[in-house]
Design an enzyme around this catalytic site. Structure first.
Site, PDB file in Angstrom:
ATOM      1  N   CYS A   1      10.716 -13.848   1.926  1.00 15.05           N
ATOM      2  CA  CYS A   1      10.092 -14.436   0.739  1.00 15.05           C
ATOM      3  C   CYS A   1      11.074 -15.323  -0.017  1.00 15.05           C
ATOM      4  CB  CYS A   1       9.536 -13.353  -0.171  1.00 15.05           C
ATOM      5  SG  CYS A   1      10.735 -12.079  -0.653  1.00 15.05           S
TER       6      CYS A   1
ATOM      7  N   TYR B   1      11.545  -4.773  -6.763  1.00 16.15           N
ATOM      8  CA  TYR B   1      10.335  -4.575  -7.574  1.00 16.15           C
ATOM      9  C   TYR B   1       9.411  -3.470  -7.083  1.00 16.15           C
ATOM     10  CZ  TYR B   1       5.746  -5.629  -9.624  1.00 16.15           C
ATOM     11  OH  TYR B   1       4.547  -5.538 -10.270  1.00 16.15           O
TER      12      TYR B   1
ATOM     13  N   SER C   1       9.115  -3.922 -15.282  1.00  9.48           N
ATOM     14  CA  SER C   1       9.863  -4.187 -14.060  1.00  9.48           C
ATOM     15  C   SER C   1      11.226  -4.795 -14.319  1.00  9.48           C
ATOM     16  CB  SER C   1       9.051  -5.115 -13.143  1.00  9.48           C
ATOM     17  OG  SER C   1       8.741  -6.328 -13.811  1.00  9.48           O
TER      18      SER C   1
ATOM     19  N   ASN D   1       0.472   1.136   5.883  1.00  9.91           N
ATOM     20  CA  ASN D   1       1.141   0.272   4.925  1.00  9.91           C
ATOM     21  C   ASN D   1       1.824  -0.834   5.717  1.00  9.91           C
ATOM     22  OD1 ASN D   1       4.242   0.584   3.046  1.00  9.91           O
ATOM     23  ND2 ASN D   1       2.613  -0.921   2.809  1.00  9.91           N
ATOM     24  N   GLY D   2       1.430  -2.068   5.445  1.00  9.01           N
ATOM     25  CA  GLY D   2       2.021  -3.193   6.166  1.00  9.01           C
ATOM     26  C   GLY D   2       0.977  -4.221   6.524  1.00  9.01           C
TER      27      GLY D   2
ATOM     28  N   CYS E   1       0.868  -1.169   0.000  1.00  8.39           N
ATOM     29  CA  CYS E   1       0.000   0.000   0.000  1.00  8.39           C
ATOM     30  C   CYS E   1       0.903   1.217   0.000  1.00  8.39           C
ATOM     31  CB  CYS E   1      -0.903   0.030   1.239  1.00  8.39           C
ATOM     32  SG  CYS E   1      -2.061  -1.350   1.359  1.00  8.39           S
TER      33      CYS E   1
ATOM     34  N   GLY F   1      -0.614   0.393  -4.844  1.00  5.25           N
ATOM     35  CA  GLY F   1      -1.948  -0.082  -4.508  1.00  5.25           C
ATOM     36  C   GLY F   1      -2.947   0.415  -5.515  1.00  5.25           C
TER      37      GLY F   1
END
Length: 486
Positions: A456, A257, A298, A117-118, A16, A42
């Site tokens: 990740c 990214y 990207s 945001n989170g 976000c 977002g």
């Protein structure tokens, strides 16, 4: 709802974006401009809350900033010299207007608007406890948990109540809050999610990325430190550090990214870092080929770095349409495979007969990679070699990024050779985790004390994950059923 993701776009979805303006004429208009610059973070919903010294004004809508905050009537209603805004991609809670931020509540101390945001990784447990003691929730967003913790805190001042609330949550957050007395901006103690501060004269601005400061003509002052709360009130800026010092763990995927290439993150140009990532990728995974082709947009900076390091020509072998919204066609099996061509198309005269190195930032499910490799072959490419400018994405994120369940992550289910076969490339290679750290200026990853949150890739989560550990327990709230992975 307008979106830039046709069909099942195979990317990690952005988190976000938050933006706040303290002390400016037509603050809401400035927030709308800032949100435009953060739209990539977002794309499902946007909202703005403003304060005119007496009343709060709120407008929230599904879709992009453009189309929702470009009418004089809407902006005229958002009165005041103080405003905060939010662009959203759902990570916790379904996509519905009740979850669009900023969330607003009337507390005993007055109005309170919050943009987040989170992701709060113990939100379900906290929510369960709050509901048992009488709290009534109006949304399925984890952010509302913070409002209830503030409202029920036994501390006297609003700032102390807010700090008390944050000490009960775990996970990742960058928050901008608007109150009757001023603005509060803060980051979680590990600094997982980004937040920066800027100024235009006496006006103070907070934003998720420096590019949003650039858009409104603000001067970058500094990043909000991990664990820091900055209060802007009564013409003063005060910094509070209520948490114990911890080693920082900012999200490494911001560099790969999420952030716009024209942003500065942790003191480094995102564009320069991505070029360095591409150069490192070329050193680790060379291949005999004729052209280096980015998967736009990207993969472009990394492809430039790869080409410069390898000495191979950089060419735009794939052309991207910048006018793709949600298709009006229902994507059944008969047309789903055509979806990628709405966004990407092969530059046939350039790539026919050539050996290509395709550069992309990541592979998630692998479905788009498969389509693009096939597109290159259909256009006459002699060979298609895929190079990925990050390590394999093997684990879900629980800190505000919408990643699929692990069972849907291609790298979690298949070896690299099996992934190569799945996407039908002639070869497939990823950047190593140490190579990623080297591109960021580190000698390698320090496994005992890593500089970034890279869960990740590694599965090394820097916080406890209470909700994840307890999600198989009986009697969980319906929030669990509605929760999007991540």
């Amino acid at each position: 709802m307008i979106t830039t993701h046709p069909f099942d776009d195979d990317k990690l979805r952005e988190e976000c974006g938050v933006f706040g303006v303290a002390g400016a004429v037509d603050a809401a208009a400035m927030v709308a401009l800032g949100l435009h610059a953060l739209q990539h973070r977002g794309q499902e919903a946007a909202g703005i809350s403003s304060f005119d010294g007496r009343h709060f004004h709120n407008h929230k809508a599904l879709g992009h900033v453009a189309g929702n905050f470009d009418s004089e009537e809407t902006m005229r209603a958002l009165k005041g010299d103080w405003a905060i805004g939010h662009v959203r991609y759902a990570t916790t809670g379904e996509t519905a207007l009740r979850n669009v931020q900023p969330l607003y509540a009337e507390l005993s101390s007055g109005g309170f608007a919050i943009a987040h945001n989170g992701n709060i990784s113990n939100a379900m447990k906290l929510r369960h406890d709050l509901v048992r003691t009488g709290s009534i929730f109006q949304s399925t967003s984890d952010t509302e948990t913070i409002i209830h913790l503030v409202a029920t805190s036994r501390y006297r001042t609003l700032l102390d109540k807010f700090i008390d609330a944050l000490k009960q949550v775990e996970g990742a957050y960058s928050l901008i809050c608007l109150t009757d007395s001023g603005m509060i901006a803060c980051r979680d103690p590990l600094g997982i999610r980004p937040l920066v501060m800027g100024r235009i004269g006496d006006t103070v601005i907070f934003a998720s990325e420096t590019v949003a400061l650039d858009i409104v003509g603000a001067e970058f002052v500094r990043s909000v430190d991990p664990g820091e709360l900055i209060v802007v009130s009564g013409g003063e800026i005060r910094s509070h550090r209520p948490f114990a010092d911890k080693a920082q763990r900012p999200c490494i995927f911001e560099h790969v990214y999420f952030s716009r290439p024209d942003s500065i993150v942790d003191g480094s140009s995102v564009y320069s870092v991505r070029k360095a990532i591409g150069a490192q990728l070329a050193m680790e995974n060379p291949v005999e080929a004729d052209l280096v082709v980015p998967v736009p947009d990207s993969g472009t900076p990394a492809a430039i770095g790869y080409a410069q390091q390898s000495g191979l020509p950089f060419e735009l072998g794939i052309i991207r349409s910048h006018y793709v919204g949600r298709t009006f066609i229902q994507p059944g099996d008969g047309v789903r495979h055509l979806g990628v061509k709405l966004k990407h198309n092969a530059n046939k005269p350039l790539i026919a007969g050539k050996r290509l190195v395709l550069i992309d930032d990541s592979i998630v499910r692998g479905t788009t990679s498969l389509k693009i490799v096939q597109m290159m072959r259909d256009a006459g490419a002699a060979e298609v070699h895929m190079r990925i400018a990050s390590p394999p994405t093997m684990h879900s994120c629980y800190y505000g990024v919408d990643t699929p369940e692990r069972s849907k992550l291609l790298a979690a289910q298949k070896s690299i050779e099996e992934m190569r076969q799945f996407i039908q490339a002639d070869s497939l290679s990823f950047l190593s985790i140490d190579g990623l750290y080297r591109a960021l200026g580190e000698a390698s990853r320090n496994d005992d004390r890593p500089r970034y949150c890279d869960a990740c890739f590694t599965g090394d989560y820097p916080t406890t994950l209470t909700d994840l550990a307890e999600r198989d327990q009986p009697n969980q709230l319906t929030l669990l059923a509605e929760r999007v992975a991540g």
